[in-house]
Design a protein around this motif. Structure first.
Motif, mmCIF file in Angstrom:
data_model
loop_
_atom_site.group_PDB
_atom_site.id
_atom_site.type_symbol
_atom_site.label_atom_id
_atom_site.label_comp_id
_atom_site.label_asym_id
_atom_site.label_seq_id
_atom_site.Cartn_x
_atom_site.Cartn_y
_atom_site.Cartn_z
ATOM 1 N N ASP B 152 0.830 -1.048 0.158
ATOM 2 C CA ASP B 152 -0.016 -0.027 0.118
ATOM 3 C C ASP B 152 0.962 1.092 -0.041
ATOM 4 O O ASP B 152 0.556 2.345 -0.821
ATOM 5 C CB ASP B 152 -0.971 0.169 1.123
ATOM 6 N N LEU B 153 1.755 1.112 0.750
ATOM 7 C CA LEU B 153 2.739 2.194 0.942
ATOM 8 C C LEU B 153 3.519 2.515 -0.598
ATOM 9 O O LEU B 153 3.580 3.706 -0.985
ATOM 10 C CB LEU B 153 3.893 2.144 1.756
ATOM 11 N N ILE B 154 3.854 1.493 -1.018
ATOM 12 C CA ILE B 154 4.505 1.753 -2.390
ATOM 13 C C ILE B 154 3.433 2.570 -3.172
ATOM 14 O O ILE B 154 3.873 3.313 -4.153
ATOM 15 C CB ILE B 154 5.142 0.400 -3.062
ATOM 16 N N ASN B 155 2.518 1.796 -3.272
ATOM 17 C CA ASN B 155 1.390 2.178 -4.195
ATOM 18 C C ASN B 155 1.133 3.849 -3.880
ATOM 19 O O ASN B 155 0.885 4.532 -5.084
ATOM 20 C CB ASN B 155 -0.037 1.305 -4.170
ATOM 21 N N SER B 156 0.862 4.174 -2.850
ATOM 22 C CA SER B 156 0.762 5.567 -2.376
ATOM 23 C C SER B 156 1.679 6.200 -2.784
ATOM 24 O O SER B 156 1.510 7.575 -3.459
ATOM 25 C CB SER B 156 0.491 5.483 -0.776
ATOM 26 N N MET B 157 2.895 5.826 -2.817
ATOM 27 C CA MET B 157 4.028 6.753 -3.099
ATOM 28 C C MET B 157 4.059 6.979 -4.596
ATOM 29 O O MET B 157 4.385 8.128 -5.169
ATOM 30 C CB MET B 157 5.247 6.295 -2.426
ATOM 31 N N ALA B 158 3.841 6.064 -5.380
ATOM 32 C CA ALA B 158 3.954 6.022 -6.689
ATOM 33 C C ALA B 158 2.773 6.819 -7.255
ATOM 34 O O ALA B 158 2.943 7.507 -8.178
ATOM 35 C CB ALA B 158 3.576 4.628 -7.289
ATOM 36 N N GLU B 159 1.689 6.729 -6.474
ATOM 37 C CA GLU B 159 0.663 7.666 -7.000
ATOM 38 C C GLU B 159 0.898 8.971 -6.496
ATOM 39 O O GLU B 159 0.414 9.869 -7.435
ATOM 40 C CB GLU B 159 -0.823 7.029 -6.036
ATOM 41 N N ALA B 160 1.435 9.345 -5.534
ATOM 42 C CA ALA B 160 1.517 10.788 -4.966
ATOM 43 C C ALA B 160 2.719 11.500 -5.844
ATOM 44 O O ALA B 160 2.549 12.676 -5.928
ATOM 45 C CB ALA B 160 1.670 10.895 -3.428
ATOM 46 N N LEU B 161 3.651 10.665 -5.861
ATOM 47 C CA LEU B 161 4.900 11.545 -6.463
ATOM 48 C C LEU B 161 4.453 12.133 -7.656
ATOM 49 O O LEU B 161 5.190 13.320 -7.954
ATOM 50 C CB LEU B 161 6.121 10.382 -6.704
ATOM 51 N N PRO B 162 3.959 11.628 -8.799
ATOM 52 C CA PRO B 162 3.826 12.498 -10.003
ATOM 53 C C PRO B 162 2.696 13.622 -9.850
ATOM 54 O O PRO B 162 2.586 14.602 -10.635
ATOM 55 C CB PRO B 162 3.151 11.611 -11.199
ATOM 56 N N GLN B 163 2.044 13.877 -8.704
ATOM 57 C CA GLN B 163 1.018 14.918 -8.732
ATOM 58 C C GLN B 163 1.704 16.118 -8.178
ATOM 59 O O GLN B 163 2.652 16.141 -7.621
ATOM 60 C CB GLN B 163 0.271 14.418 -7.655
ATOM 61 N N ALA B 164 1.048 17.261 -8.843
ATOM 62 C CA ALA B 164 1.645 18.627 -8.313
ATOM 63 C C ALA B 164 0.964 19.173 -7.294
ATOM 64 O O ALA B 164 -0.434 18.954 -7.089
ATOM 65 C CB ALA B 164 1.113 19.575 -9.749
ATOM 66 N N GLY B 165 1.758 19.598 -6.183
ATOM 67 C CA GLY B 165 1.283 20.018 -5.165
ATOM 68 C C GLY B 165 1.973 19.365 -3.959
ATOM 69 O O GLY B 165 2.634 18.757 -3.869
ATOM 70 N N PHE B 166 1.264 19.882 -2.753
ATOM 71 C CA PHE B 166 1.714 19.380 -1.587
ATOM 72 C C PHE B 166 1.131 18.063 -1.012
ATOM 73 O O PHE B 166 -0.115 17.952 -1.058
ATOM 74 C CB PHE B 166 1.353 20.545 -0.637
ATOM 75 N N LYS B 167 1.999 16.991 -0.948
ATOM 76 C CA LYS B 167 1.580 15.591 -0.765
ATOM 77 C C LYS B 167 1.979 15.259 0.587
ATOM 78 O O LYS B 167 3.212 15.481 0.913
ATOM 79 C CB LYS B 167 1.828 14.697 -1.730
ATOM 80 N N VAL B 211 -7.138 11.823 1.176
ATOM 81 C CA VAL B 211 -7.372 13.295 0.330
ATOM 82 C C VAL B 211 -6.782 12.756 -1.080
ATOM 83 O O VAL B 211 -5.507 12.571 -0.858
ATOM 84 C CB VAL B 211 -7.027 14.613 1.009
ATOM 85 N N GLU B 212 -7.535 13.173 -2.104
ATOM 86 C CA GLU B 212 -6.811 13.364 -3.419
ATOM 87 C C GLU B 212 -7.337 14.455 -4.193
ATOM 88 O O GLU B 212 -8.776 14.169 -4.494
ATOM 89 C CB GLU B 212 -6.858 12.050 -4.030
ATOM 90 N N ARG B 213 -6.999 15.542 -4.372
ATOM 91 C CA ARG B 213 -7.977 16.602 -4.999
ATOM 92 C C ARG B 213 -6.592 17.423 -5.907
ATOM 93 O O ARG B 213 -5.529 17.248 -5.782
ATOM 94 C CB ARG B 213 -8.483 17.509 -4.026
ATOM 95 N N GLU B 214 -7.127 18.458 -6.483
ATOM 96 C CA GLU B 214 -6.081 19.326 -7.535
ATOM 97 C C GLU B 214 -6.365 20.554 -6.829
ATOM 98 O O GLU B 214 -7.490 21.137 -6.699
ATOM 99 C CB GLU B 214 -6.702 18.910 -8.819
ATOM 100 N N ARG B 215 -5.392 21.463 -6.724
ATOM 101 C CA ARG B 215 -5.278 22.844 -6.577
ATOM 102 C C ARG B 215 -4.071 23.344 -7.365
ATOM 103 O O ARG B 215 -3.033 22.692 -7.622
ATOM 104 C CB ARG B 215 -5.037 23.049 -5.032
ATOM 105 N N GLU B 216 -4.131 24.537 -7.616
ATOM 106 C CA GLU B 216 -3.234 25.342 -8.326
ATOM 107 C C GLU B 216 -1.849 25.416 -7.511
ATOM 108 O O GLU B 216 -2.122 25.813 -6.253
ATOM 109 C CB GLU B 216 -3.578 26.706 -8.633
ATOM 110 N N THR B 217 -0.821 25.052 -7.981
ATOM 111 C CA THR B 217 0.385 24.997 -7.217
ATOM 112 C C THR B 217 0.995 26.603 -7.078
ATOM 113 O O THR B 217 0.603 27.530 -8.004
ATOM 114 C CB THR B 217 1.504 24.206 -7.801
ATOM 115 N N PHE B 218 1.796 26.775 -6.307
ATOM 116 C CA PHE B 218 2.372 27.863 -5.835
ATOM 117 C C PHE B 218 2.829 28.600 -7.172
ATOM 118 O O PHE B 218 2.680 29.554 -7.613
ATOM 119 C CB PHE B 218 3.514 28.052 -4.815
#
Lengths: 373, 240, 179, 291, 421
Positions: B152-167, B211-218
């Motif tokens: 689960d941790l690996i999947n979570s990391m793989a999922e979060a890494l490409p996303q833009a923003g604060f994870k 949480v998984e959502r989209e927001r404009e990054t800095f």
């Protein structure tokens, strides 16, 4: 008992009832011991979110009427700098136990150093004077912690105890005097009529009277430059009034504060000026070379700041060479060099901590100085 | 700890992100071998300042992928945590919650699971609900696992890494003998309201992706606003 | 070397006046000017002053000691700084705000009232600058106008120049009255 | 000579006793705040609350940080402390633990409490220290001349966001709620009566309470953004604030000149730090006795 | 390397010292400024914020000073020239991370517009009481470079120079301005980009495998690498070896520290001490025949000019030495002068900081008179004149620094003030 425990005992004996801290190596043992014991004496301790708030909480507790202290090490001490300034400006008695470690930044957390000597004097912005004590054995960890509280209550000032890992973990017999034998200084309390209290009115000793929060005096204090009432006044005169007094309440009484130990200085030609854990090696080195017939003596600083200028100058006139061994790259050395005013040659000896125990460098330096003559 | 680094290693592989562009910023010291194993640059900063340090790196070179490993929860660095989440700084934050600082003896941290073992000196304070704090300040991805939820941790990391923003991924990893206990006492609840995932006595630990959502990054917001006002005169920040 | 002090309270544009004068002298008249400022923590209402040292050569000592011109825009400012004015110095005041009782040469102008007539009392300082320029002649009118153009936001330039000229004309008038 | 005459007339008015003499340091008036500033209103609300509650003023301590609101401590006639930037809360924590009988009020600004003091804010709320925080939010750093604050709404102009602010602003009630505050309310400086009521409730509630006061900064925020004078801001609050008690805190974001939701949002029970500490002490004592 | 013309606002400007600092930084190629508002330094941050989007630079206002400085370090390792700007209390907060910057040998610049202290003090007025803090403020042993400008023109020049020094020696460089200089407006002439020499970063150019982040060149300064370029950097504030990796166990540490003559920490000190002569810059006037030398820096140096002029006119042979780099301190030159002169006069807006160094270097050969000032204003030049006169006439050697009693002190405490040390 080791030095850290002795320090915690000392603080409790001196009446410290509040400890605000943030955990850091290598002084955590003091906190543990304090936490263990403070339940018996109705003390309070709190782990704050960082060192900045730890010292801020200590200042708060001190104004609430408790004797308060914080315990930290190099990096934590750096974070506290802003509040050392606030402590000085509000004239808040409190004690900072600093267990020095090696190197700048994180350095080497579990090894001793003495690189914070100058920091303890100059680390906060603006002009102030501070008192710094330097113990060299567990007994002194106890004694000087008690003295630190006394000095801080007497001069209304943050007082720093610069210990280090070596002294903290050293185990030796510690004699704790009976409570009635301990001479504790009381805070200079104001007890006059309520309407007339001025938080920064002072008399000859340049120290203002203090009250506790919640006694009905309804006072105001501020880190801004203030007048007698504690109200901010922004002009050069008021600034002069503040800074001059903050500086001189220590400078004028430095003779009462300064404490040192001398050995074999009557006929010494080579003098070793030392403090803290290095002093143990230095004293041993002096004893050893004495056996060889070299006329060496030692001068151990118990108070680093204020610095014993006068005595160093007197000794400089008498001896030929002054050797300053330190676990840094020259800090107290600069002061010794200055105070000797060219009357004696000054030599700095850097001490790596692996070599501290042997004192070989010091012995060599003394021999070399002797041969030169 | 090794388990988390392993999961991170596999997570990077799975996400397909470039290791050479990746910088790991930590506030506790890791074994130097970690660098060779992961193939990333590692910056060990002051206690609590990892997120601020990473902020500077990201803004100076937007191509970098920044993984921030904070070891002592959000004590010293809580403020940087809150504000980086608010700004939606493009950082991947792994918070290793070991309920105490690894390096100093026994002591509390804001995430302390109170009274697991009673000593004269144990936690008296209530723990911080880090996922909730992250979410309410605007993090775009928030998950929590124990170190034993390896896949689960690996999947979570793989999922979060490409996303833009604060994870944020909180990893619960106390000393080995307790890990099993936590693993068994956890339940997976994806999408759970973060207000309810606080760690409390006598309650199961809620893990999962909250949480998984989209927001404009800095950086996007910065570019957009300045383009709007300055037009072609605006020069974007680029790597040197 | 000529020493000038503008004084009043925060919000009157005292420091901006100093900047405009300094810029006019040093950039457009190509002489030397050093401007210093003193202010309190308050954004509005606190005592505030700016001191400008003007010279044909490089300025070494940057502070005023004996002022040639004191421009006072509040009673406080007048009473604080009047004594440092040279005997042959000139005092310039806003007549509505300051009641002067000085034996030094005094010129007055209702700058705040004039600014209000122009539509915004915030530009009282510019009216005062115009007046000061006319009276003191330490800086050329053209340089001041250029400096104002550079120092205020585009849409306010016209208003400011009008204010400046109004003050300047008032100054001219006063001088001719004197003669 | 009109203005001068007015000044003279004013001088002739004999000094009278002011109803707030007992709570305010009258020798420090006039205060430093600009015309049209909302901080004075917050102070008035606080003073009114103190008088309504009839508390023993000797036992009240006001602690402030730095900034415009940071000067509040200097005007309130209780034991008052003006500390360093952002550190009012830890200082207050020490005061409270040093003497638990005191009632501590931290009165400070948004920059002080949420920006530099953000960490202390989170952790004081988490510990649930018995403190009332009154946070005056004027969307800007006013004391230093109008820099962008973490509360500045998007697209608002400040001196350090000369091309419009692009950062997402902090939502202070949500931050307080998620960190563990037991009482959270927000009012504008227009809602004097309700604000006073909230201050009373927060003051009397054991634990960490927070009251946010939205306040106009006529000198910097309004001027740079061309929002008019203080009175215009008040009108704006009047037209645009909506009272919604119990609104989920995540809906409380404030956009540039958008609707402001005010009300009491959180009122819950959690054990305070002092209670936990007492319990812990008892336990330790029993363990010690047994061993 | 020449400066980028895009960054240099060539021409004459009428700006204050704060803004001049910002322009100097931009000209030097600074691409990252993290700040937090604090009087009296905000003008610089504001000026930078206005210019940043036009030159591809980033301005960010962080949540506090701790965050500001940490992010500046990060920006520097990510490949940008970076700085932060602050004043006293903020400077105190930065102390821990300045230590990290020194230990990791990160080039960056801090501008400290000093104000009256301690603590909050008087934010809107001047002081020079952070000079010792600049050198000693963080724990442990390290050396930094500190420069002190005396005018807006010099604020520009020294900020520019600070970046060059930071890159050259991989060290935090501090520009210790003060409120007076920061808020003083004068004409600042910015030359063409062609005339400005910018020190490029010392990037390592060999093969990636050979790279060691703390392997030193002859001048004791190591080579740098960018983050994210595949060097597998390990950077830490813990005591580290050449490869930058921390030494965990005591045995290795003891071994290494022996072989390295006291571990890498020694080099943090030595790289500045050995290059001292190249770094130090000071200005002397009329010292050839001087019997008294006024040693000063920053705004005090300008205030002293008047007193020196008057003293010369009254026949006292007095010269001046103005420190441009305060740290490292020009020990040798002071020592030389000490052989020649009767006394030094040191006016500082504090109660004695740099004067200790002057006193140390003069080794009891010349009297040292401090003209103190609590802050919030500059010296009355009559006080400095008085001290010069005293130094010229007093032939007895003192055994300590003499504190001159200023007119302000007499005014505040009365003629019968408590006798001074």
């Amino acid at each position: 008992m080791n030095g850290n425990q002795a320090c915690a005992e000392g603080s409790l004996a001196a009446g410290c009832r509040f400890l605000g801290f943030y955990p850091i190596q290598p002084c955590f043992e003091i906190v543990q011991h304090f936490a263990d014991r403070c339940v018996d004496v109705d003390g309070t301790f709190i782990q704050m979110e960082d060192e900045i708030s730890a010292l801020a909480a200590v200042l708060g507790a001190s104004w609430a009427g408790k004797k308060a202290m914080t315990v930290t090490s190099g990096p934590g001490f750096s974070l506290m700098m802003e509040h050392v300034g606030l402590g000085v400006m509000l004239e808040t008695p409190c004690v900072i136990i600093e267990s020095q470690r090696f190197g700048p930044s994180e350095g080497y957390p579990t090894q001793a150093g003495s690189g914070d000597v100058m920091q303890s004097r100059w680390g906060s912005h603006g002009d102030y004077e501070i008192i710094t004590l330097s113990p060299n054995c567990p007994q002194e960890m106890f004694d000087l912690t008690v003295r630190a509280f006394n000095l801080s209550e007497r001069y209304r000032l943050p007082v720093v105890v610069l210990a280090d890992k070596a002294v903290g973990s050293m185990v030796e017999a510690v004699i704790i005097p009976k409570a009635e034998d301990l001479r504790l200084k009381k805070r200079k309390r104001y007890s006059g009529p309520k309407g007339k209290y001025l938080p920064y009115e002072y008399d000859k000793d340049l120290v203002p009277w203090m009250v506790k929060a919640g006694q009905g005096y309804r006072f105001h204090v501020t880190g801004l430059t203030h007048d007698e009432k504690g109200y901010p006044v922004m002009n050069a005169k008021c600034q002069e009034w503040n800074v001059h007094r903050i500086i001189n309440k220590v400078r004028l009484f430095s003779d009462d504060i300064i404490d040192y130990e001398e050995g074999y200085t009557e006929d010494a030609e080579v003098l070793v000026v030392c403090y803290g854990s290095v002093s143990r090696a230095a004293v041993r080195a002096v004893r050893q070379v004495r056996k060889e017939g070299i006329r060496a003596g030692f001068f151990r600083l118990k108070t680093l700041w204020p610095f014993p200028e006068q005595r160093i100058l007197e000794l400089a006139r008498q001896v030929r060479t002054i050797i300053v061994p330190e676990m840094n790259y020259g800090q107290a050395f600069l002061e010794v060099d200055r105070c000797s005013r060219g009357k004696a040659e000054t030599i700095f000896v850097h001490q790596d901590f692996p070599k501290v125990r042997s004192g070989v460098d010091i012995i060599n330096a003394i021999r070399k100085a002797d041969v030169k003559a | 700890m090794d388990k988390i680094i392993e999961a991170f290693h596999d997570g990077i592989n799975k996400s397909g992100r470039d290791r050479e562009k990746m910088c790991m910023v930590t506030d506790i010291a890791y074994d130097p071998e970690v660098v060779d194993y992961l193939g990333v640059d590692l910056f060990h900063t002051n206690r609590g300042r990892a997120i601020a340090f990473a902020t500077g790196m990201k803004l100076s070179n937007p191509n970098l992928i920044l993984a921030v490993f904070i070891g002592d929860m959000a004590t010293l660095g809580g403020n940087h945590f809150v504000h980086a989440a608010r700004r939606n700084m493009d950082l991947f934050v792994v918070c290793v919650n070991d309920f105490r600082y690894r390096k100093v003896a026994a002591q509390e941290t804001p995430g302390d699971f109170s009274r697991l073992e009673f000593s004269s000196y144990c936690s008296i304070e209530q723990p911080l609900n880090l996922p909730h704090l992250a979410r309410s300040n605007g993090a775009v991805y928030v998950a929590r696992w124990t170190a034993l939820h390896h896949e689960d941790l690996i999947n979570s990391m793989a999922e979060a890494l490409p996303q833009a923003g604060f994870k944020l991924i909180e990893v619960i990893s106390p000393k080995p003998e307790l890990l099993e206990f936590f693993y068994l006492n956890s339940e997976i609840k994806h999408g759970e309201d973060t207000a309810k995932v606080g760690i409390e006595e006598d309650k199961k630990i809620v893990v999962g992706k909250f949480v998984e959502r989209e927001r404009e990054t800095f950086i996007d917001a910065y570019n957009k606003q300045h383009y709007k006002v300055l037009g072609d005169k605006f020069i974007k920040i680029a790597a040197e | 070397m000529i020493e000038v002090r503008f004084a009043g309270f925060g919000g009157q544009g005292i420091i901006r006046s100093g900047l405009i004068l300094g810029r006019a002298v040093s950039i457009f008249d190509e002489k030397f000017a050093t401007m210093n400022q003193n202010f309190g923590p308050e954004a509005r209402g606190g005592a505030c002053s700016s001191q400008i040292v003007l010279s044909d050569t490089k300025i070494l000592y940057p502070y005023v000691t004996r002022t040639d011109y004191l421009v006072a825009m509040s009673q406080d400012a007048y009473s604080t700084f009047e004594h440092e004015l040279k005997d042959e110095g000139t005092l310039i005041i806003d007549v509505d705000l300051v009641r002067a009782n000085s034996n030094k040469k005094t010129y007055d102008i209702p700058s705040t009232r004039m600014a209000e007539e122009l539509g915004n009392k915030i530009i009282a300082n510019v009216v005062m600058l115009g007046f000061f320029t006319a009276i003191s002649k330490v800086v050329s009118k053209e340089a001041m106008e250029k400096s104002i153009r550079e120092s205020v936001p585009g849409r306010f330039i016209d208003l400011n120049l009008r204010a400046f000229n109004k003050g300047y004309d008032w100054g001219d008038k006063k001088l001719s009255e004197d003669n | 000579m009109k203005a001068l005459e007015a000044v003279e007339k004013q001088e002739e008015i004999p000094p009278t006793e002011h109803p707030m003499d007992d709570v305010l340091r009258m020798d420090r008036i006039p205060h430093i705040w600009c015309p049209g500033c909302g901080i004075g209103l917050a102070v008035t609300a606080f003073v009114n609350a103190l008088e309504k509650m009839q508390v023993d003023l000797d036992k009240v301590c006001v602690v402030s940080g730095i900034g415009c609101t940071g000067r509040v401590a200097g005007y309130i006639k209780t034991d008052s402390f003006h500390t360093t930037h952002g550190r009012a809360l830890p200082f207050a924590t020490g005061l409270k633990l040093g003497n638990p009988d005191l009632k501590i009020v931290v009165f400070s600004g948004d920059g002080d409490i949420v920006s530099i003091g953000g960490n202390h804010f989170i952790h004081a709320a988490r510990r649930n220290i018995d403190i009332l925080v009154i946070c005056v939010n004027n969307f800007i750093y006013a004391m230093t001349g109008g820099q962008v604050a973490p509360t500045t709404p998007r697209s608002a102009y400040t001196t350090t966001s000369p091309f419009g602010n692009f950062e997402t602003p902090s939502n202070i009630p949500q931050l307080a709620e998620s960190a563990g505050a037991v009482y959270v309310a927000r009012w504008t400086s227009l809602h004097m009566r309700r604000l006073t009521q909230s201050i009373i409730e927060g003051f009397q509630k054991p634990g960490f309470s927070m009251v946010e006061v939205i306040s106009p900064c006529a000198m910097y925020y309004s001027r740079i953004n061309k929002l008019g004078l203080g009175i215009d801001m008040m009108k704006f609050y009047h037209d645009n604030s909506v009272i919604k008690h119990g609104e989920p805190t995540e809906n409380l974001d404030i956009g540039f000149q958008s609707q402001i939701i005010v009300g009491k949002f959180v009122d819950r029970e959690r054990p305070t730090f002092s209670e936990l500490y007492k319990g812990w002490k008892k336990e330790v004592k029993t363990v010690k006795r047994e061993s | 390397m020449k400066a980028d013309p895009k960054n240099v606002f060539t021409g004459s400007h009428y700006i204050d010292g704060d803004v001049a600092c910002a322009y100097g930084a931009v000209a030097a190629g600074c691409k990252y400024l993290a700040g937090y508002p604090i009087t009296p330094s905000t003008e610089a941050a504001e000026a930078f914020a206005v210019k940043a989007p036009y030159v591809g630079a980033q301005f960010i206002q962080m949540e506090d000073e701790l965050g500001s400085i940490a992010s500046v370090l990060g920006a520097s390792w990510a490949g940008k020239k970076a700085m932060t700007i602050t004043s006293g209390p903020g400077f105190s907060l930065m102390m821990e991370t300045i230590g990290l910057g020194a230990a990791t040998e990160t080039p960056f610049v801090i501008i400290n517009i000093q104000r009256a202290g301690p603590s909050t003090g008087v934010p809107t007025s001047t002081g020079q009481a952070d000079m010792m803090q600049a050198k000693w403020g963080s724990h442990g042993d390290y050396e930094i470079i500190a420069l002190a400008p005396e005018s807006p023109q010099e604020s520009f020049e020294l900020t520019f120079k600070a970046f060059n020094l930071a890159e050259r020696y991989r060290v935090p460089v501090m520009v210790m301005s003060d409120e007076c200089v920061g808020h003083m407006a004068e004409k600042v002439v910015i030359p063409n980009a062609q005339e400005l020499e910018v020190e490029p970063r010392r990037y390592f150019t060999g093969s990636k495998k050979d790279y060691k982040p703390f392997k030193r060149d002859k001048d004791l300064v190591p080579w740098m690498a960018r983050a994210g370029a595949g060097y597998k950097l390990y950077l830490t504030g813990l005591t580290h070896g050449e490869d930058g990796r921390p030494i965990f166990d005591v045995k290795t540490f003891e071994m290494k520290s022996k072989s390295l003559r006291g571990s890498t920490n020694r080099y943090l000190v030595d790289k500045i001490r050995h290059n001292r002569d190249k770094i130090i810059k000071f200005e002397e006037h009329q010292t050839d025949d001087a019997e008294v030398v006024v040693v000063s820096y920053g705004i005090s140096a300008r205030v002293a000019i008047k007193a020196v002029k008057e003293a010369r006119e009254s026949g006292i042979k007095v010269g001046t030495l103005r420190l441009v780099t305060v740290w490292p301190f020009p020990e040798k030159r002071i020592e030389e002068l000490a052989h020649q002169v009767k006394g030094f006069v040191v006016p500082e807006i504090n109660y004695g900081q740099v004067v200790y160094e002057v006193d140390r270097c003069s080794q009891g050969r010349a009297n040292v008179i401090l003209v103190p000032h609590g802050g919030a204003a500059v010296h009355d030049s009559d006080d400095i004149l008085g001290a010069i006169k005293q130094a010229a006439t007093d032939h007895n050697p003192y055994d300590r620094i003499l504190e001159y009693t200023t007119a302000l002190e007499r005014e505040v405490f009365g003629e019968n003030m408590v006798s001074k040390i």
